[in-house]
Motif scaffolding. Structure first.
Motif, PDB file in Angstrom:
ATOM      1  N   VAL A 141       0.864  -1.187   0.000  1.00 24.77           N
ATOM      2  CA  VAL A 141       0.000   0.000   0.000  1.00 24.77           C
ATOM      3  C   VAL A 141       0.897   1.232   0.000  1.00 24.77           C
ATOM      4  CG1 VAL A 141      -1.809   1.267   1.233  1.00 24.77           C
ATOM      5  CG2 VAL A 141      -1.797  -1.231   1.280  1.00 24.77           C
ATOM      6  N   ILE A 142       0.444   2.289  -0.673  1.00 26.14           N
ATOM      7  CA  ILE A 142       1.188   3.549  -0.728  1.00 26.14           C
ATOM      8  C   ILE A 142       0.342   4.659  -0.104  1.00 26.14           C
ATOM      9  CG2 ILE A 142       2.275   5.254  -2.249  1.00 26.14           C
ATOM     10  CD1 ILE A 142       2.383   2.933  -4.376  1.00 26.14           C
ATOM     11  N   ALA A 150      -4.606  14.664  -5.427  1.00 26.64           N
ATOM     12  CA  ALA A 150      -5.459  13.916  -4.499  1.00 26.64           C
ATOM     13  C   ALA A 150      -6.493  13.084  -5.246  1.00 26.64           C
ATOM     14  CB  ALA A 150      -6.149  14.877  -3.529  1.00 26.64           C
ATOM     15  N   MET A 151      -7.079  13.645  -6.304  1.00 24.55           N
ATOM     16  CA  MET A 151      -8.125  12.934  -7.029  1.00 24.55           C
ATOM     17  C   MET A 151      -7.589  11.722  -7.776  1.00 24.55           C
ATOM     18  SD  MET A 151     -10.783  14.437  -6.074  1.00 24.55           S
ATOM     19  CE  MET A 151     -11.815  13.313  -7.017  1.00 24.55           C
ATOM     20  N   VAL A 195      -3.276   5.748  -1.192  1.00 29.77           N
ATOM     21  CA  VAL A 195      -4.148   6.416  -0.230  1.00 29.77           C
ATOM     22  C   VAL A 195      -3.647   7.838  -0.017  1.00 29.77           C
ATOM     23  CG1 VAL A 195      -5.066   6.384   2.123  1.00 29.77           C
ATOM     24  CG2 VAL A 195      -4.606   4.218   0.936  1.00 29.77           C
ATOM     25  N   ALA A 196      -4.490   8.820  -0.304  1.00 34.36           N
ATOM     26  CA  ALA A 196      -4.146  10.212  -0.021  1.00 34.36           C
ATOM     27  C   ALA A 196      -4.519  10.529   1.415  1.00 34.36           C
ATOM     28  CB  ALA A 196      -4.868  11.151  -0.975  1.00 34.36           C
ATOM     29  N   PHE A 212      -8.505  10.160   2.467  1.00 32.39           N
ATOM     30  CA  PHE A 212      -8.896  10.392   3.851  1.00 32.39           C
ATOM     31  C   PHE A 212      -8.458  11.800   4.229  1.00 32.39           C
ATOM     32  CE2 PHE A 212      -8.175   5.638   4.134  1.00 32.39           C
ATOM     33  CZ  PHE A 212      -9.526   5.338   4.070  1.00 32.39           C
ATOM     34  N   ALA A 213      -9.331  12.521   4.905  1.00 28.99           N
ATOM     35  CA  ALA A 213      -9.052  13.925   5.198  1.00 28.99           C
ATOM     36  C   ALA A 213      -9.062  14.187   6.693  1.00 28.99           C
ATOM     37  CB  ALA A 213     -10.086  14.826   4.518  1.00 28.99           C
ATOM     38  N   SER A 214      -8.175  15.058   7.110  1.00 30.80           N
ATOM     39  CA  SER A 214      -8.247  15.638   8.444  1.00 30.80           C
ATOM     40  C   SER A 214      -9.353  16.686   8.458  1.00 30.80           C
ATOM     41  CB  SER A 214      -6.909  16.277   8.795  1.00 30.80           C
ATOM     42  OG  SER A 214      -7.032  17.142   9.914  1.00 30.80           O
ATOM     43  N   GLU A 215      -9.926  16.935   9.617  1.00 33.79           N
ATOM     44  CA  GLU A 215     -10.935  17.988   9.725  1.00 33.79           C
ATOM     45  C   GLU A 215     -10.382  19.354   9.336  1.00 33.79           C
ATOM     46  OE1 GLU A 215     -12.333  17.700  13.713  1.00 33.79           O
ATOM     47  OE2 GLU A 215     -13.712  16.026  13.291  1.00 33.79           O
TER      48      GLU A 215
END
Length: 276
Positions: free
Chosen positions: A49-50, A131-132, A116-117, A138-141
């Motif tokens: 996985v990257i 990112a797309m 995985v971004a 997955f994003a931080s708030e």
């Protein structure tokens, strides 16, 4: 200081954009280093996985403004990659890679492992494009998203007009591209632009928990084939996708990972997939 950092731990490779003082604004050196690191991770049998992320407070704030200023003043340089240019292809690409996935930035789908971004902060302009092209986001708030192009007199770059509607739908894509407004992480989640949003204090822990589950609990052969199926299906009819799946299923039933998948389930133990 290098523009990226690369490390491998527990079958997960991490590529970190490393210009934190500039919110990891994109440079030509970064472009080359990321591509090299992606291919290195793709070839490494120890990597399954990257994870792509940014150092400091940002994921990637877009192209470095010094590059844009230079182009605005002097025009497009001869080496600037244009559609179908030789510079957009990669000599190391596998022979069966679809040409669409050999262009500048569109090569991510041809990397045979999940990307995985981990979007820890602003992902704007070219940062949004990068990112797309990742498989999961997955994003931080604290993450923020925006295309920025229309507010710079530019257009939807690097295939984003093709990719974004497929991920979030026509109406949402038109909103993001035409308005170039900034979205927070929760709106990005509602649109389907990101898979999940986590609080900043647990963000990386949650991202790596997911990445390690893929790396240790899932067949790397299955992930490789499924990733290719999903991206190939974007160009196929339903019938073609069904036929391709039938061929892949027959091959899967003869592989070592299928036997291990059944055995570890029946024996109630952790899997020991080999990728073969």
């Amino acid at each position: 200081m290098p523009d990226i950092l690369y490390e491998v731990s527990g079958r997960v490779a991490t590529i970190t954009l490393n210009r934190p003082e500039k919110l990891n604004a994109w440079t030509r050196a970064m472009e080359q280093e990321v591509r090299q690191a992606m291919h290195e991770a793709g070839r490494d049998d120890d990597v399954r996985v990257i994870v792509l992320t940014g150092a400091g407070r940002g994921f990637c704030a877009g192209a470095d403004m010094s590059l844009l200023s230079d182009v605005a003043e002097r025009g497009v340089p001869p080496e600037h990659p244009l559609p179908n240019s030789a510079a957009a292809s990669d000599a190391r690409s596998a022979i069966d890679v679809r040409p669409d996935f050999e262009r500048q930035y569109s090569y991510f789908p041809a990397i045979p492992k999940p990307i995985v971004a981990a979007i820890n902060g602003p992902a704007v302009g070219l940062g949004l494009v990068i990112a797309m092209y990742c498989d999961l986001r997955f994003a931080s708030e604290s993450a923020r998203f925006g295309s920025a192009f229309a507010r710079r007199g530019l257009i939807a770059e690097y295939g984003l007009a093709w990719l974004l509607p497929k991920v979030i739908g026509h109406a949402n894509a038109m909103d993001i591209l035409l308005s170039a407004r900034v979205l927070d992480a929760q709106e990005a989640l509602r649109m389907g632009l990101v898979n999940q949003v986590f609080a900043p204090d647990v963000f990386l822990d949650r991202v790596y928990a997911y990445a390690n589950d893929l790396a240790h609990g899932v067949s790397p052969r299955s992930m490789r084939v499924i990733k290719r199926q999903v991206y190939d299906a974007m160009f196929q009819t339903l019938g073609e996708a069904v036929d391709a799946a039938a061929v892949e299923m027959r091959a899967s039933l003869q592989c070592e990972d299928f036997k291990e998948g059944v055995a570890h389930f029946l024996e109630k133990r952790a899997p020991a997939f080999t990728g073969r």
